[in-house]
Write a protein that holds these residues in place. Structure first.
Motif, PDB file in Angstrom:
ATOM      1  N   LYS A  71       0.750  -1.027  -0.054  1.00  0.00           N
ATOM      2  CA  LYS A  71       0.102  -0.046  -0.334  1.00  0.00           C
ATOM      3  C   LYS A  71       0.890   1.255  -0.106  1.00  0.00           C
ATOM      4  O   LYS A  71       0.661   2.097  -0.810  1.00  0.00           O
ATOM      5  CB  LYS A  71      -1.021  -0.153   1.174  1.00  0.00           C
ATOM      6  CG  LYS A  71      -1.922   1.103   1.251  1.00  0.00           C
ATOM      7  CD  LYS A  71      -2.644   0.835   2.498  1.00  0.00           C
ATOM      8  CE  LYS A  71      -3.761   2.310   2.415  1.00  0.00           C
ATOM      9  NZ  LYS A  71      -4.839   2.193   3.330  1.00  0.00           N
ATOM     10  N   PRO A  72       1.845   1.312   0.776  1.00  0.00           N
ATOM     11  CA  PRO A  72       2.692   2.675   0.802  1.00  0.00           C
ATOM     12  C   PRO A  72       3.496   2.655  -0.406  1.00  0.00           C
ATOM     13  O   PRO A  72       3.936   3.751  -0.807  1.00  0.00           O
ATOM     14  CB  PRO A  72       3.589   2.762   2.226  1.00  0.00           C
ATOM     15  CG  PRO A  72       3.565   1.339   2.575  1.00  0.00           C
ATOM     16  CD  PRO A  72       2.244   0.502   2.194  1.00  0.00           C
ATOM     17  N   LEU A  73       3.819   1.664  -1.134  1.00  0.00           N
ATOM     18  CA  LEU A  73       4.783   1.772  -2.005  1.00  0.00           C
ATOM     19  C   LEU A  73       3.913   1.869  -3.434  1.00  0.00           C
ATOM     20  O   LEU A  73       4.408   1.756  -4.632  1.00  0.00           O
ATOM     21  CB  LEU A  73       5.700   0.478  -2.016  1.00  0.00           C
ATOM     22  CG  LEU A  73       6.814   0.671  -0.991  1.00  0.00           C
ATOM     23  CD1 LEU A  73       7.712  -0.626  -1.316  1.00  0.00           C
ATOM     24  CD2 LEU A  73       7.533   2.087  -1.148  1.00  0.00           C
ATOM     25  N   ARG A  74       2.781   1.616  -3.406  1.00  0.00           N
ATOM     26  CA  ARG A  74       1.683   1.541  -4.398  1.00  0.00           C
ATOM     27  C   ARG A  74       1.817   0.327  -5.285  1.00  0.00           C
ATOM     28  O   ARG A  74       1.781   0.372  -6.697  1.00  0.00           O
ATOM     29  CB  ARG A  74       1.926   2.906  -5.385  1.00  0.00           C
ATOM     30  CG  ARG A  74       1.713   4.103  -4.687  1.00  0.00           C
ATOM     31  CD  ARG A  74       0.243   4.338  -4.375  1.00  0.00           C
ATOM     32  NE  ARG A  74       0.070   5.619  -3.333  1.00  0.00           N
ATOM     33  CZ  ARG A  74      -1.036   5.951  -2.758  1.00  0.00           C
ATOM     34  NH1 ARG A  74      -2.169   5.237  -2.987  1.00  0.00           N
ATOM     35  NH2 ARG A  74      -1.062   7.193  -2.073  1.00  0.00           N
ATOM     36  N   ILE A  75       2.336  -0.768  -4.911  1.00  0.00           N
ATOM     37  CA  ILE A  75       2.547  -1.988  -5.544  1.00  0.00           C
ATOM     38  C   ILE A  75       1.152  -2.916  -5.163  1.00  0.00           C
ATOM     39  O   ILE A  75       0.729  -3.028  -4.527  1.00  0.00           O
ATOM     40  CB  ILE A  75       3.614  -2.875  -4.964  1.00  0.00           C
ATOM     41  CG1 ILE A  75       4.969  -1.911  -5.013  1.00  0.00           C
ATOM     42  CG2 ILE A  75       3.746  -4.320  -5.608  1.00  0.00           C
ATOM     43  CD1 ILE A  75       5.952  -2.714  -4.377  1.00  0.00           C
ATOM     44  N   GLN A  76       0.949  -3.419  -6.618  1.00  0.00           N
ATOM     45  CA  GLN A  76      -0.344  -4.228  -7.007  1.00  0.00           C
ATOM     46  C   GLN A  76       0.070  -5.501  -6.512  1.00  0.00           C
ATOM     47  O   GLN A  76       1.055  -6.152  -7.077  1.00  0.00           O
ATOM     48  CB  GLN A  76      -0.930  -3.822  -8.484  1.00  0.00           C
ATOM     49  CG  GLN A  76      -2.206  -4.899  -8.441  1.00  0.00           C
ATOM     50  CD  GLN A  76      -2.581  -4.694 -10.018  1.00  0.00           C
ATOM     51  OE1 GLN A  76      -1.795  -4.615 -10.679  1.00  0.00           O
ATOM     52  NE2 GLN A  76      -3.935  -4.999 -10.188  1.00  0.00           N
TER      53      GLN A  76
END
Length: 1293
Positions: free
Chosen positions: A534-539
């Protein structure tokens, strides 16, 4: 306790010097030797899960830190008496929270006891524990007597004592700073502030004796850029020699029978009286023995003198040593502590004078241990970096003291690791480390040194061939480090426990080792990595393995998970932490319709050297914020329309149906369905992975070679690819044009480093320099951005040359390094033909006998090498090619001379940039670049080459939160509360990181500004003085931030009455600015305006006019002559108004009238005719007009030979120092306006402008992440209780 730990303790100690007057007591510092034991992680300790990448181990920081309360520290200081053996006692001020170990280090630095190292402290006959805080010792109170008791030496104690004595003997020698060793670096502030300390409040007659004339090269219009003033000769650095020679004896080590008598080692000394001494170091101390150079006789010499300190022994046998050592220590203690302490991370200087190489036994021993892969203080021992780091990270962090102890240990281990890794890398390059695979080619060899793993940046086994080969292998380390920077705090390239016992294929239980051919997953790693998604915007996504079975991943497929033998979980290869940049992922299968128009207009996608190009985290956050605003706007508009439709429907139903017959349940359900449908459409429009809320994430494997996705996810993959193209287009359409902030000088880059920082704050990679230059060419205000264009072009040229230089050095033999580097610099910067002298090889004789020639003996010529065949035209052609291939920018100049003339570049600035970027250290002398008959650089001009180190910088989390709280307090007008919070943050930063750290420098800088605004000029001066020295030591003496700190220190000095010091500081700042960026720069306009005002205050009107006129010209160019906003107009108007006074005094009324008319016109257009400034300018204009008429009449009478005709003296009023100080404040962007002079319109206008500045700063500051200096002084109304003076309005930019 080792010496390095001792140095760190010494930095944090509270002694009787002025360095600690700001700092609060330190928390407990543990002994480094006791912090090496680690504790295994349990399954639920995910916050500190160790992470490994490439050959690196990292520890993941807890992403969900609990809220922490405001820190409150109390100081309990008191005075104790110290009783050294054989001398009188002396008083020393200590802190109650100081450790006994810290007191030990204070005494080792004290003038009286500095020569002692091996001692213990006793109170009432009881020995004090080194890790005990003073306030917890019973019987220790005000005036208590602490005895210094001499202890017996061990071999290690004797070596540390010898090292400490050698450090004292060379404490004034800047050689370590030039050589970049032992944490030493240069500082020249005291060279300029020494002479005006007692000259506060000079009378007008005394001011006449102040020498205000600057050197010729500082005056406006001078084209000379001398290099030697960069490092002026300091009187206190003059050599004060105490001994001729102090070295280890050849009789070492002592034989067994002498060890039984307590002998530890033997020393040779040659005194200033040319007396040769042989000294024995024993367990009891030092004494003279009867040995000679060829005869070993360890018996004590007559007279038998035994001293516990080597300094005491030498003082008794050598009167010259006693005299010179005493004078040396007096000079040493006069130095500011910021000049003496060692920096945690080594800073290298790109220039250095040629110095004499002296004998140094400590240097010899340290070099030997370094080549053996040993720590210099733990000889024979190798540190387990992984276990040390994990042990530090697993320390408790429940209380403030626990967190300080933990973060201090992490910082200490990290700084030690960076130093050890740097030494190891140098040892590998020097050939001092045996490779693990000596049979392989040199570029494929791997090394282990001090438990650290090293390899070259080459594609060893074609592992990076799908990503770009050697270029990808070199870029992988930077991508890895960038991934570590956002996910963890510390990295240590060491060996995973158990990794060497089995192959990597057997070790990997998560991820892929062959780019997706075989893929593994593991629940433990999915659980751990899911917290970072979530904090690194990784799916979180699925890929197909070798059996076409979906495998779930929470990271890029290259990220590998390994379970170590110690039970810890490790991950490595964080290459795909950030989304790929499709602008540089050229694919022949990419259809043009899929590429956004914004990208196509800039010529993207382009082929890059490697396929690891990724978007920066700052861009991701800016893009997500942009999409969120779009999402909110769409939802708000949709809901508004729904409400309007619902109201209209209700009105229609009321007309048709009877009241009470409508189905409200059905209507409410239908309304809720429409709202959900509206949110689903908004989520789809902005690219959210969720259809119920805003959540943008990126799939890191979209562009990974070899990765296959299930056909059922084909649509999702296509959406992700479109989202990546949208982010790439956002960079070009929003972020690059946003760099127009340089127009209003919100960002003011001066060199490549600051330009890179500005680009990164906007999320723009440096590889977009070509796109930025094309954008600068399109804008209408291109002339006002000419300084940005110059820096960009310079950066393209120097970075392209750096890429070529990297491969150029790979084929150079070690004996020809200096010749090869100087030849490269000549080809790059010289105007001559750069023909290499074939006789430059020192082993090649100019005369050779017939016999030698007949026997065929020949020393190989350096010119026979490939590197020597490089020509300036060939190098320039390669630079142009590299600039086109890498930065996609066409340099339309045929040679370096043409591009320098066309874009007004400086060769000395280009030399500085290439030296800093490649680690070259050149000789400090004047270089004649324009000579066409001889090369500029010779072999002797290349003094050294330093490693270019990139590392993470751990910091104090509690201090960072305090700094953020201070920002909020200041923005609310609570300046004193903000001051207290920053002071507490300063305490915590210095406790964790030491006093020489960027975060400490930020706090000092902010405290100085707040003190100045509150009218505490002495405090502002003290804080800013420390900030300048810290900037010099940590960033460099010519760093742009150092220049800015010099500028503010000059302002505070002027406010404090130290006018001549203020002038010298401004001269220094202007010289550094000229050296870094040249004269055509907005920073020069600010400095020249300040110089003109200060010189005006010192009644140097001629010089004042020169600087003010140049400031006026530069300001008109970069600010504009008419369209000025409030904060730009004030200093500009100041130039116009003040410039007229020197012209007036010379009788040049025509020029004075012209300037004042311009000032009146701008005042009238900006603030109206009824404003006080407009009326004042009008009155002054009338006065000038009347005096001009009187002067002209007098001249006419003289020409007509009228008797008693004479020119009347001009009448003018000289501005007072407070008035000049007010103008200086305006020039620096500090506006202090009495509330009674403010109107509602002024307040609204200023508030609107500052809010705009604050919005940009918040955007850049939040994106930057590690930038702690995010306090922007907003419009603030301060009462009399807050300031102690009349209420006034403050606005500082």
């Amino acid at each position: 306790m080792d010496e390095d730990t001792a140095e760190r303790l010494r930095e944090r100690s509270i002694n009787n010097s002025d360095i600690m007057e700001t700092f609060e007591p330190r928390a407990r510092q543990s002994n480094q030797d006791n912090a090496k034991t680690g504790i295994n992680l349990s399954e639920d300790q995910t916050a500190d899960c160790p992470v490994l990448h490439a050959e690196h181990i990292q520890c993941q920081e807890n992403l969900d830190q609990p809220e922490r309360k405001e820190v409150e520290l109390q100081e309990t200081g008191f005075i104790v008496r110290i009783q050294p053996p054989g001398t009188e006692s002396f008083e020393l001020q200590v802190s109650g929270q100081m450790l006994v170990a810290e007191l030990h280090q204070v005494l080792m630095d004290h003038e009286i006891t500095c020569h002692r190292t091996c001692f213990s402290l006793q109170l009432g006959g009881a020995t004090l524990d080194s890790l005990t805080e003073l306030h917890s010792i019973q019987g220790l109170h005000e005036g208590a007597l602490i005895k210094l008791v001499e202890d017996s030496y061990s071999v290690r104690d004797a070596r540390l004592h010898l090292r400490h004595v050698c450090d004292l003997l060379r404490s004034l020698d800047p050689a370590d700073s030039y050589n970049g060793v032992n944490g030493s670096s240069l500082s020249y502030l005291t060279f300029y502030t020494r002479g005006d300390k007692g000259n506060v409040g000079l009378s007008s007659s005394e001011k006449e004796y102040v020498d205000c004339s600057p050197p010729e090269y500082i005056l406006p219009g001078c084209k000379d850029r001398p290099l030697t003033p960069l490092q002026p000769i300091r009187d206190d650095w003059k050599p004060l020699q105490c001994l001729r020679v102090l070295t280890m004896s050849s009789w070492n080590p002592p034989p067994g029978n002498r060890k039984m008598h307590g002998d530890l080692m033997y020393l040779n000394v040659l005194t200033m009286e040319d007396r040769e001494l042989n000294i024995t170091s024993s367990t009891r101390g030092f004494y003279l023995n009867q040995s000679t150079a060829f005869n070993f006789n360890p018996k004590p010499a007559v007279p038998k003198i035994l001293c516990h300190s080597l300094v005491e022994l030498l003082s008794q046998v050598s009167p010259a040593f006693r005299k010179n050592f005493s004078a040396l220590q007096k000079k040493r203690v006069q130095q500011h502590p910021y000049e003496r302490f060692a920096a945690p991370f080594q800073v290298f200087t790109w220039t250095a004078p040629h110095g004499d190489h002296t004998l140094d036994c400590v240097r010899v021993e340290e070099t030997h241990t370094s080549r053996m892969g040993q720590d210099k203080h733990t000889a024979g021992q190798s540190r387990d970096w992984n276990e040390e780091l994990q042990g530090c990270r697993e320390l408790p962090r429940n209380s403030l003291q626990d967190r300080l102890h933990r973060e201090r240990s992490i910082f200490k281990t990290s700084s030690d690791f960076v130093a050890a890794a740097t030494r190891g890398a140098v040892a590998v390059i020097d050939g001092n480390v045996m490779p693990l695979n000596p049979g392989e080619a040199p570029h494929m060899q791997m090394f282990i040194w001090n438990n650290l793993f090293f390899s070259f940046g080459f594609d060893i086994s074609e592992h990076y061939r799908p990503l770009g080969g050697n270029a990808a292998a070199h870029a992988a380390a930077i991508c890895d480090l960038r991934g570590v920077q956002v996910e963890i705090l510390t990295t240590t390239p060491t060996i995973v426990p158990g990794l060497l016992e089995k192959s990597q294929e057997q070790s990997v239980i998560y991820g892929s080792n062959d780019y997706g051919s075989t893929v593994f997953t593991h629940p433990r790693f999915l659980e751990l990595l899911d917290k970072t998604c979530k904090p690194l915007r990784i799916q979180r996504h699925q890929v197909l393995d070798q059996n076409n079975i979906p495998v779930e991943l929470c990271s890029g497929v290259e990220t590998k998970g390994i379970l170590g033998n110690d039970g810890r979980s490790y991950i490595l290869d964080l290459l795909r932490t950030f989304p790929p940049d499709l602008n540089f992922q050229f694919s022949e299968t990419e259809e043009a319709k899929d590429v956004p128009e914004e990208c196509q207009s800039f010529g993207y996608p382009q082929q890059h050297h490697h396929s690891l190009a990724s978007l920066r985290p700052e861009l991701i956050e800016a893009f997500v914020q942009h999409r969120y605003e779009l999402y909110v706007k769409m939802v708000a508009q949709g809901l508004s329309q729904l409400e309007e439709q619902s109201e209209a429907t209700e009105q229609n139903e009321d007309l048709v149906c009877e009241p009470g017959t409508r189905d409200t349940t059905t209507a409410g359900a239908d309304m809720e369905f429409q709202r959900r449908d509206l949110i689903v459409k908004a989520c789809k429009a902005v690219g959210s992975v969720s259809d119920s809320c805003f959540d943008i994430r990126f799939n890191p494997d979209i562009c990974s070679p070899g990765v296959r996705f299930s056909p059922e996810f084909a649509e999702e993959v296509q959406k992700q690819r479109k989202l990546l193209w949208d982010a790439a287009a956002f960079l070009l359409s929003n972020q690059i044009p946003a760099l127009r902030d340089c127009l209003d000088h919100t960002a003011l880059p001066m060199d490549g480093v600051t330009l890179t920082s500005v680009l990164h704050q906007h999320g723009v990679n440096v590889r977009y320099l070509g796109a930025l230059l094309r954008e600068l060419h399109r804008v209408e205000e291109r002339e006002r951005l000419s300084h940005i264009k110059r820096i960009c072009i310079s950066e393209v040229i120097i970075r392209s040359a750096k890429h070529i230089f990297r491969t150029y050095l790979q084929d150079v033999e070690p004996a020809a390094f200096s010749a090869a580097v100087s030849h490269f610099l000549n080809c790059l910067l010289s105007s001559s033909t750069c023909v290499l002298d074939s006789c430059s090889d020192e082993l090649l004789s100019r005369r050779r006998s017939r016999r030698r020639r007949s026997h065929g003996s020949r020393v190989p010529l350096l010119t026979d090498s490939m590197w020597a065949r490089l020509t300036p035209s060939e190098l320039w052609g390669r630079i142009r090619t590299e600039a086109g291939d890498y930065y996609h920018y066409t340099i339309d100049s045929e040679n370096i001379d043409e591009v320098i003339e066309k874009h007004d570049l400086q060769r000395i600035s280009l030399l500085r940039e290439i030296a800093i970027k490649t680690g070259i250290q050149v000789q400090l002398r004047e270089y004649v670049f324009e000579s066409r008959h001889r090369p500029v650089f010779g072999e002797e001009d290349v003094v050294n080459m330093f490693p270019v180190v990139k590392h993470l910088k751990p910091t104090a989390t509690d201090a960072t939160q305090l700094l953020q709280q201070a920002q909020v307090a200041v923005q609310q007008g609570l300046l004193k509360d903000g001051y207290e919070l920053i002071s507490q943050a300063l305490t915590l930063f210095s406790s964790v990181c030491g006093v020489l750290h960027e975060d400490v420098c930020v706090c000092l800088r902010l405290l100085g500004r707040l003190s100045y605004i509150l009218g505490e000029y002495a405090d502002a001066l003290s804080h800013q003085e420390k900030a300048v020295m810290s900037s010099e030591r940590v960033l460099g003496i010519d760093h742009p931030q150092t220049i800015q700190d010099y500028t503010y220190l000059a302002l505070y000095c002027f406010a404090g009455g130290q006018h001549s010091t203020s002038l010298q500081l401004l001269y220094r700042a202007r010289y550094l600015t000229l050296l870094v960026s040249g004269e055509d720069h907005p920073q020069v306009a600010l400095l020249d305006s300040m110089l003109g005002l200060v010189l005006h205050a010192l009644m140097e009107y001629e010089l004042s006019l020169k600087f003010l006129q140049n400031a006026l010209n530069l300001t008109s160019k970069y600010r504009g002559a008419t369209s000025l906003n409030a904060f730009v107009a004030v200093p500009f108007l100041t130039f116009l108004s003040i410039a007229s006074v020197p012209l007036h005094t010379k009788g040049e009324f025509r020029s004075a009238l012209q300037h004042e008319k311009e000032a009146y016109s701008i005042y009238k257009s900006q603030v109206g005719e009824n404003h006080d400034s407009t009326r004042e300018s009008s009155e002054y204009l009338k006065s000038l007009t009347q005096q001009a008429v009187v002067l002209q009449k007098a001249i006419n009478h003289i020409y007509s030979n009228t008797p008693s005709a004479c020119i009347p003296p001009p009448k003018f009023s000289t501005p007072s120092p407070p008035a000049i100080l007010q103008q200086l404040n305006l020039t620096c962007g500090i506006i202090l306006i009495p509330l009674r002079l403010l109107t509602i319109e002024h307040l609204c206008f200023l508030k609107m402008t500052v809010d705009k500045e604050q919005q940009w700063q918040r955007k850049a500051g939040n994106i930057a992440g590690n930038n702690k200096e995010v306090i922007l002084w907003t419009t603030t109304t301060m009462s009399k209780e807050q300031t102690g003076a009349d209420s006034f309005f403050c606005c500082c930019l």
